[in-house]
Motif scaffolding. Structure first.
Motif, PDB file in Angstrom:
ATOM      1  N   ALA A 126       0.827  -1.210   0.000  1.00  0.00           N
ATOM      2  CA  ALA A 126       0.000   0.000   0.000  1.00  0.00           C
ATOM      3  C   ALA A 126       0.859   1.256   0.000  1.00  0.00           C
ATOM      4  N   TYR A 127       2.087   1.181   0.520  1.00  0.00           N
ATOM      5  CA  TYR A 127       2.959   2.358   0.547  1.00  0.00           C
ATOM      6  C   TYR A 127       3.363   2.774  -0.867  1.00  0.00           C
ATOM      7  N   VAL A 128       3.784   1.803  -1.675  1.00  0.00           N
ATOM      8  CA  VAL A 128       4.160   2.108  -3.061  1.00  0.00           C
ATOM      9  C   VAL A 128       2.938   2.567  -3.844  1.00  0.00           C
ATOM     10  N   ALA A 129       1.809   1.905  -3.628  1.00  0.00           N
ATOM     11  CA  ALA A 129       0.580   2.307  -4.322  1.00  0.00           C
ATOM     12  C   ALA A 129       0.215   3.747  -3.985  1.00  0.00           C
ATOM     13  N   ALA A 130       0.399   4.144  -2.733  1.00  0.00           N
ATOM     14  CA  ALA A 130       0.091   5.525  -2.330  1.00  0.00           C
ATOM     15  C   ALA A 130       1.047   6.508  -2.996  1.00  0.00           C
ATOM     16  N   ALA A 131       2.331   6.163  -3.065  1.00  0.00           N
ATOM     17  CA  ALA A 131       3.316   7.025  -3.721  1.00  0.00           C
ATOM     18  C   ALA A 131       2.957   7.217  -5.188  1.00  0.00           C
ATOM     19  N   GLU A 132       2.576   6.132  -5.841  1.00  0.00           N
ATOM     20  CA  GLU A 132       2.219   6.206  -7.260  1.00  0.00           C
ATOM     21  C   GLU A 132       0.938   7.007  -7.474  1.00  0.00           C
ATOM     22  N   ARG A 133      -0.028   6.821  -6.601  1.00  0.00           N
ATOM     23  CA  ARG A 133      -1.293   7.588  -6.709  1.00  0.00           C
ATOM     24  C   ARG A 133      -1.031   9.072  -6.496  1.00  0.00           C
TER      25      ARG A 133
ATOM     26  N   THR B  39       7.340   7.753  -6.419  1.00  0.00           N
ATOM     27  CA  THR B  39       6.601   9.008  -6.540  1.00  0.00           C
ATOM     28  C   THR B  39       7.049   9.785  -7.776  1.00  0.00           C
ATOM     29  N   ALA B  40       8.352   9.939  -7.923  1.00  0.00           N
ATOM     30  CA  ALA B  40       8.887  10.730  -9.039  1.00  0.00           C
ATOM     31  C   ALA B  40       8.574  10.092 -10.389  1.00  0.00           C
ATOM     32  N   ARG B  41       8.741   8.783 -10.488  1.00  0.00           N
ATOM     33  CA  ARG B  41       8.439   8.105 -11.759  1.00  0.00           C
ATOM     34  C   ARG B  41       6.967   8.251 -12.113  1.00  0.00           C
ATOM     35  N   SER B  42       6.103   8.211 -11.105  1.00  0.00           N
ATOM     36  CA  SER B  42       4.667   8.353 -11.355  1.00  0.00           C
ATOM     37  C   SER B  42       4.325   9.758 -11.849  1.00  0.00           C
ATOM     38  N   VAL B  43       4.934  10.777 -11.254  1.00  0.00           N
ATOM     39  CA  VAL B  43       4.727  12.154 -11.724  1.00  0.00           C
ATOM     40  C   VAL B  43       5.165  12.262 -13.184  1.00  0.00           C
ATOM     41  N   MET B  44       6.352  11.758 -13.483  1.00  0.00           N
ATOM     42  CA  MET B  44       6.892  11.855 -14.837  1.00  0.00           C
ATOM     43  C   MET B  44       6.044  11.079 -15.841  1.00  0.00           C
ATOM     44  N   ALA B  45       5.580   9.878 -15.453  1.00  0.00           N
ATOM     45  CA  ALA B  45       4.774   9.050 -16.356  1.00  0.00           C
ATOM     46  C   ALA B  45       3.457   9.742 -16.716  1.00  0.00           C
TER      47      ALA B  45
ATOM     48  N   THR C  67      -5.982   7.926   3.439  1.00  0.00           N
ATOM     49  CA  THR C  67      -5.847   7.077   2.251  1.00  0.00           C
ATOM     50  C   THR C  67      -5.062   7.823   1.174  1.00  0.00           C
ATOM     51  N   ALA C  68      -4.586   7.069   0.203  1.00  0.00           N
ATOM     52  CA  ALA C  68      -3.851   7.679  -0.912  1.00  0.00           C
ATOM     53  C   ALA C  68      -4.727   8.681  -1.659  1.00  0.00           C
ATOM     54  N   ALA C  69      -5.999   8.345  -1.826  1.00  0.00           N
ATOM     55  CA  ALA C  69      -6.911   9.234  -2.548  1.00  0.00           C
ATOM     56  C   ALA C  69      -7.150  10.541  -1.802  1.00  0.00           C
ATOM     57  N   ASP C  70      -6.954  10.537  -0.485  1.00  0.00           N
ATOM     58  CA  ASP C  70      -7.196  11.731   0.332  1.00  0.00           C
ATOM     59  C   ASP C  70      -6.014  12.695   0.395  1.00  0.00           C
ATOM     60  N   ILE C  71      -4.828  12.266  -0.039  1.00  0.00           N
ATOM     61  CA  ILE C  71      -3.634  13.087   0.182  1.00  0.00           C
ATOM     62  C   ILE C  71      -3.740  14.443  -0.510  1.00  0.00           C
TER      63      ILE C  71
END
Length: 194
Positions: free
Chosen positions: A15-22, A47-53, A166-170
């Motif tokens: 869930a930690y990686v999923a939150a970073a990606e979200r 986190t950074a790869r998700s922003v860039m993607a 939750t990740a959606a709440d951040i």
């Protein structure tokens, strides 16, 4: 821009990686620049790869001695190599409009507590959000409550932060806090006295 403090490891829970990606995707989709530690590993890299993607912008800030110890992420919009940790933290602060802290280790804990302290002392009013994924930050929340109960947090010196469960709440939590002109109203859960 949001400075995201987070671990250089993935941690035990997926869930930690999923939150970073979200979080990264949400930031990019809202046109919010990521400011972070510059690494390619752990939650930092996720986190950074998700922003860039998602087509977002990323600024990495890394001290010289960590360039030799950690893998830096390629393809950043901006990578600043600085002399030391103090310079890194100052530059991250200056480049950010808000702070989010994902699950992490002791170094990242120090970074977010420093921002809480600066806010407590009136040095800034930027939102600070703990991403409490799977209850990760509940021990810190309880320590701050304990300090309050034991009269080490005085009236007028509140520790101001928000908790996103939750990740959606951040990102909505950050945006809601920023909507108060940087003033964080908070509640009993997210504000404690010094």
């Amino acid at each position: 821009s949001i400075c995201v403090f987070c671990g250089s490891a993935n941690g035990r829970s997926p869930a930690y990686v999923a939150a970073a990606e979200r979080l990264g995707a949400d930031m990019a989709n809202h046109g919010i620049r990521l400011v972070y530690g510059g690494g390619d590993v752990g939650l930092m890299g996720a986190t950074a790869r998700s922003v860039m993607a998602a087509g977002g912008r990323v600024t990495g800030i890394i001290p010289e001695f960590l360039v030799r110890k950690e893998r830096m992420l390629d393809g950043l919009d901006e990578l600043r190599v600085v002399p030391d940790m103090h310079t890194r933290k100052r530059m991250m602060f200056e480049a950010a409009d808000a702070f989010v802290t994902l699950p992490c280790g002791i170094g990242t804990l120090e970074e977010v507590v420093e921002q809480m302290t600066w806010a407590q002392l009136g040095r800034h009013k930027k939102p600070i959000v703990l991403a409490d994924i799977d209850g990760f930050w509940q021990p810190l929340v309880e320590v701050i409550r304990h300090m309050n109960r034991e009269a080490f947090i005085r009236e007028g010196f509140e520790v101001r932060y928000h908790v996103a469960r939750t990740a959606a709440d951040i990102l909505p939590t950050v945006l809601a806090a920023a909507g108060h002109n940087g003033e964080i109203a908070g509640d009993a859960e997210t504000i404690a006295r010094m």
